[in-house]
Write a protein that holds these residues in place. Structure first.
Motif, PDB file in Angstrom:
ATOM      1  N   LYS A  20       0.954  -1.195  -0.036  1.00 35.66           N
ATOM      2  CA  LYS A  20      -0.097  -0.074   0.067  1.00 35.66           C
ATOM      3  C   LYS A  20       0.956   1.381  -0.238  1.00 35.66           C
ATOM      4  CE  LYS A  20      -4.038  -1.678   2.431  1.00 35.66           C
ATOM      5  NZ  LYS A  20      -4.903  -1.581   3.657  1.00 35.66           N
ATOM      6  N   THR A  21       1.979   1.350   0.693  1.00 34.06           N
ATOM      7  CA  THR A  21       2.917   2.586   0.840  1.00 34.06           C
ATOM      8  C   THR A  21       3.647   2.459  -0.453  1.00 34.06           C
ATOM      9  OG1 THR A  21       3.055   2.168   3.267  1.00 34.06           O
ATOM     10  CG2 THR A  21       4.858   3.157   2.020  1.00 34.06           C
ATOM     11  N   GLN A  22       3.923   1.545  -1.084  1.00 35.84           N
ATOM     12  CA  GLN A  22       4.527   1.785  -2.311  1.00 35.84           C
ATOM     13  C   GLN A  22       3.613   2.284  -3.299  1.00 35.84           C
ATOM     14  OE1 GLN A  22       8.015   1.636  -3.000  1.00 35.84           O
ATOM     15  NE2 GLN A  22       7.989   1.372  -0.625  1.00 35.84           N
ATOM     16  N   ASP A  23       2.315   1.911  -3.457  1.00 33.41           N
ATOM     17  CA  ASP A  23       1.309   2.271  -4.317  1.00 33.41           C
ATOM     18  C   ASP A  23       1.088   3.721  -4.191  1.00 33.41           C
ATOM     19  OD1 ASP A  23      -0.674   1.963  -6.416  1.00 33.41           O
ATOM     20  OD2 ASP A  23      -1.994   2.082  -4.630  1.00 33.41           O
ATOM     21  N   GLU A  55       3.631   7.635   9.507  1.00 29.07           N
ATOM     22  CA  GLU A  55       4.779   8.392   9.451  1.00 29.07           C
ATOM     23  C   GLU A  55       5.655   7.977   8.250  1.00 29.07           C
ATOM     24  OE1 GLU A  55       8.336   9.550  12.359  1.00 29.07           O
ATOM     25  OE2 GLU A  55       6.663   8.620  13.112  1.00 29.07           O
ATOM     26  N   LEU A  56       5.743   6.713   8.035  1.00 29.97           N
ATOM     27  CA  LEU A  56       6.709   6.348   6.989  1.00 29.97           C
ATOM     28  C   LEU A  56       6.105   6.992   5.516  1.00 29.97           C
ATOM     29  CD1 LEU A  56       8.671   4.567   5.804  1.00 29.97           C
ATOM     30  CD2 LEU A  56       7.103   2.478   5.412  1.00 29.97           C
ATOM     31  N   ARG A  57       4.856   7.035   5.367  1.00 37.38           N
ATOM     32  CA  ARG A  57       4.501   7.510   3.987  1.00 37.38           C
ATOM     33  C   ARG A  57       4.606   9.000   4.013  1.00 37.38           C
ATOM     34  NH1 ARG A  57      -1.294   4.091   3.798  1.00 37.38           N
ATOM     35  NH2 ARG A  57      -0.167   2.211   3.559  1.00 37.38           N
ATOM     36  N   PHE A  58       4.399   9.825   4.917  1.00 34.61           N
ATOM     37  CA  PHE A  58       4.860  11.307   5.416  1.00 34.61           C
ATOM     38  C   PHE A  58       6.439  11.548   4.758  1.00 34.61           C
ATOM     39  CE2 PHE A  58       1.213  12.595   7.864  1.00 34.61           C
ATOM     40  CZ  PHE A  58       0.397  13.157   6.956  1.00 34.61           C
ATOM     41  N   ARG A  59       7.336  10.777   5.778  1.00 35.49           N
ATOM     42  CA  ARG A  59       8.571  10.848   5.543  1.00 35.49           C
ATOM     43  C   ARG A  59       9.012  10.584   4.084  1.00 35.49           C
ATOM     44  NH1 ARG A  59      11.579  11.399  10.224  1.00 35.49           N
ATOM     45  NH2 ARG A  59      10.557  11.133  12.063  1.00 35.49           N
ATOM     46  N   SER A  60       8.446   9.216   3.549  1.00 37.35           N
ATOM     47  CA  SER A  60       8.679   9.113   2.190  1.00 37.35           C
ATOM     48  C   SER A  60       8.400  10.052   1.231  1.00 37.35           C
ATOM     49  CB  SER A  60       8.204   7.702   1.860  1.00 37.35           C
ATOM     50  OG  SER A  60       8.615   6.837   2.575  1.00 37.35           O
ATOM     51  N   TYR A  80      -0.406  22.192   1.787  1.00 40.34           N
ATOM     52  CA  TYR A  80      -1.769  21.326   1.499  1.00 40.34           C
ATOM     53  C   TYR A  80      -1.738  19.915   2.686  1.00 40.34           C
ATOM     54  CZ  TYR A  80      -5.673  18.507   0.029  1.00 40.34           C
ATOM     55  OH  TYR A  80      -6.765  17.720  -0.200  1.00 40.34           O
ATOM     56  N   LEU A  81      -0.585  19.564   2.234  1.00 35.21           N
ATOM     57  CA  LEU A  81      -0.260  18.243   3.150  1.00 35.21           C
ATOM     58  C   LEU A  81      -0.285  18.285   4.832  1.00 35.21           C
ATOM     59  CD1 LEU A  81       2.628  16.444   0.871  1.00 35.21           C
ATOM     60  CD2 LEU A  81       0.227  15.542   1.308  1.00 35.21           C
ATOM     61  N   MET A  82      -0.062  19.415   4.992  1.00 32.67           N
ATOM     62  CA  MET A  82      -0.148  19.971   6.461  1.00 32.67           C
ATOM     63  C   MET A  82      -1.574  19.809   7.029  1.00 32.67           C
ATOM     64  SD  MET A  82       1.860  23.168   7.553  1.00 32.67           S
ATOM     65  CE  MET A  82       0.558  23.884   8.219  1.00 32.67           C
ATOM     66  N   THR A  83      -2.575  19.964   6.051  1.00 31.27           N
ATOM     67  CA  THR A  83      -4.030  19.973   6.619  1.00 31.27           C
ATOM     68  C   THR A  83      -4.491  18.418   6.656  1.00 31.27           C
ATOM     69  OG1 THR A  83      -4.727  20.060   4.375  1.00 31.27           O
ATOM     70  CG2 THR A  83      -4.143  22.036   5.365  1.00 31.27           C
ATOM     71  N   LEU A  84      -3.838  17.473   5.996  1.00 30.17           N
ATOM     72  CA  LEU A  84      -4.538  15.985   6.018  1.00 30.17           C
ATOM     73  C   LEU A  84      -4.501  15.637   7.737  1.00 30.17           C
ATOM     74  CD1 LEU A  84      -2.654  14.300   3.062  1.00 30.17           C
ATOM     75  CD2 LEU A  84      -4.740  15.532   3.260  1.00 30.17           C
ATOM     76  N   ASN A  85      -5.334  14.810   7.726  1.00 28.31           N
ATOM     77  CA  ASN A  85      -5.435  14.101   9.101  1.00 28.31           C
ATOM     78  C   ASN A  85      -4.466  12.898   9.303  1.00 28.31           C
ATOM     79  OD1 ASN A  85      -7.450  15.797  10.036  1.00 28.31           O
ATOM     80  ND2 ASN A  85      -9.056  14.666   9.245  1.00 28.31           N
ATOM     81  N   VAL A  86      -4.157  12.703  10.349  1.00 29.33           N
ATOM     82  CA  VAL A  86      -2.985  11.477  10.513  1.00 29.33           C
ATOM     83  C   VAL A  86      -3.525  10.869  11.640  1.00 29.33           C
ATOM     84  CG1 VAL A  86      -1.096  12.689   9.607  1.00 29.33           C
ATOM     85  CG2 VAL A  86      -1.467  12.892  11.806  1.00 29.33           C
ATOM     86  N   GLU A  89      -1.519  12.291  17.033  1.00 28.68           N
ATOM     87  CA  GLU A  89      -1.288  13.634  17.101  1.00 28.68           C
ATOM     88  C   GLU A  89       0.146  14.020  17.159  1.00 28.68           C
ATOM     89  OE1 GLU A  89      -3.852  15.106  20.358  1.00 28.68           O
ATOM     90  OE2 GLU A  89      -5.555  14.086  19.733  1.00 28.68           O
ATOM     91  N   LYS A  90       0.849  13.093  17.659  1.00 31.17           N
ATOM     92  CA  LYS A  90       2.437  13.500  17.663  1.00 31.17           C
ATOM     93  C   LYS A  90       3.045  13.633  16.346  1.00 31.17           C
ATOM     94  CE  LYS A  90       2.835  10.189  21.495  1.00 31.17           C
ATOM     95  NZ  LYS A  90       3.655   9.274  22.295  1.00 31.17           N
ATOM     96  N   MET A  91       2.444  13.159  15.428  1.00 31.09           N
ATOM     97  CA  MET A  91       3.099  12.895  14.358  1.00 31.09           C
ATOM     98  C   MET A  91       2.514  13.849  13.104  1.00 31.09           C
ATOM     99  SD  MET A  91       2.969   9.981  11.489  1.00 31.09           S
ATOM    100  CE  MET A  91       1.410   9.815  11.522  1.00 31.09           C
ATOM    101  N   ASN A  92       3.060  14.963  12.681  1.00 28.27           N
ATOM    102  CA  ASN A  92       2.401  15.486  11.397  1.00 28.27           C
ATOM    103  C   ASN A  92       3.406  15.899  10.424  1.00 28.27           C
ATOM    104  OD1 ASN A  92       3.289  18.323  12.144  1.00 28.27           O
ATOM    105  ND2 ASN A  92       2.204  18.360  14.058  1.00 28.27           N
ATOM    106  N   PHE A  93       2.743  16.164   9.464  1.00 23.47           N
ATOM    107  CA  PHE A  93       3.728  16.592   8.299  1.00 23.47           C
ATOM    108  C   PHE A  93       4.447  17.751   8.382  1.00 23.47           C
ATOM    109  CE2 PHE A  93       4.667  18.207   4.055  1.00 23.47           C
ATOM    110  CZ  PHE A  93       4.998  17.105   3.382  1.00 23.47           C
ATOM    111  N   HIS A  94       4.004  18.827   8.947  1.00 24.06           N
ATOM    112  CA  HIS A  94       4.705  20.051   9.409  1.00 24.06           C
ATOM    113  C   HIS A  94       6.115  19.643  10.120  1.00 24.06           C
ATOM    114  CE1 HIS A  94       4.983  24.044  11.340  1.00 24.06           C
ATOM    115  NE2 HIS A  94       5.045  24.325   9.915  1.00 24.06           N
ATOM    116  N   LYS A  95       5.766  19.014  11.265  1.00 23.54           N
ATOM    117  CA  LYS A  95       7.061  18.699  11.987  1.00 23.54           C
ATOM    118  C   LYS A  95       8.102  17.942  11.233  1.00 23.54           C
ATOM    119  CE  LYS A  95       5.012  19.099  16.505  1.00 23.54           C
ATOM    120  NZ  LYS A  95       4.545  18.558  17.820  1.00 23.54           N
TER     121      LYS A  95
END
Length: 155
Positions: A20-23, A55-60, A80-86, A89-95
């Motif tokens: 799924k991650t690779q896709d 987190e792996l998908r965000f980092r990738s 835009y990615l900052m607004t996505l729900n994850v 709560e500790k992990m977010n795209f912005h950080k």
């Protein structure tokens, strides 16, 4: 030693998650390949339908975006990615993005000078992209007084 049924299920789930991650990453790569200011809204609608929830998908995705950071639309995509729900709560795209930019900036600052001018230019190309992205993120008010912004203002 025989593995239990639960071990097989866990490995199967992990393999399924990796697929799924690779896709998702292939689809994000396709979005980045087509990304322009003109088609930004349509591509972000498509992006919002993807399962970007680990987190792996965000980092990738950050690793996919950074080489293309010379494009202002890349910074808009990050915004835009900052607004996505994850999931967490500790992990977010912005950080994650800011930490990665800071790390890249620190690596640039610590590199030794290269003797050959062409090699020097090749070594500096990623740093120029990173500085461009930091500037675009600053314009979008995603970056405040991070060390890299302060260093850029002083230099």
């Amino acid at each position: 030693m025989a593995s239990s049924g639960s071990d097989v299920i866990i490995r199967g789930e992990a393999a399924e998650e990796e697929v799924k991650t690779q896709d998702v990453l292939k689809q994000v790569q396709g979005i980045l390949d087509k990304l322009t200011p003109q088609n930004f809204s349509d591509l972000m609608k498509y992006l919002s339908e993807l399962e970007i929830n680990t987190e792996l998908r965000f980092r990738s995705i950050i690793e996919l975006v950074l080489p293309r950071s010379y494009c202002p639309a890349s910074a808009d995509m990050c915004h835009y990615l900052m607004t996505l729900n994850v999931v967490s709560e500790k992990m977010n795209f912005h950080k994650l993005l800011l930490r990665r930019c800071q790390k890249e900036f620190d690596n640039i600052q610590n590199k030794e000078a290269v003797q050959n001018e062409e090699a020097h230019f090749q070594a500096r190309r990623p740093s120029l992209r990173n500085v461009t992205l930091i500037g675009e993120l600053f314009n979008l008010q995603m970056v405040e007084e991070a060390n890299c912004v302060v260093s850029l203002q002083i230099d």
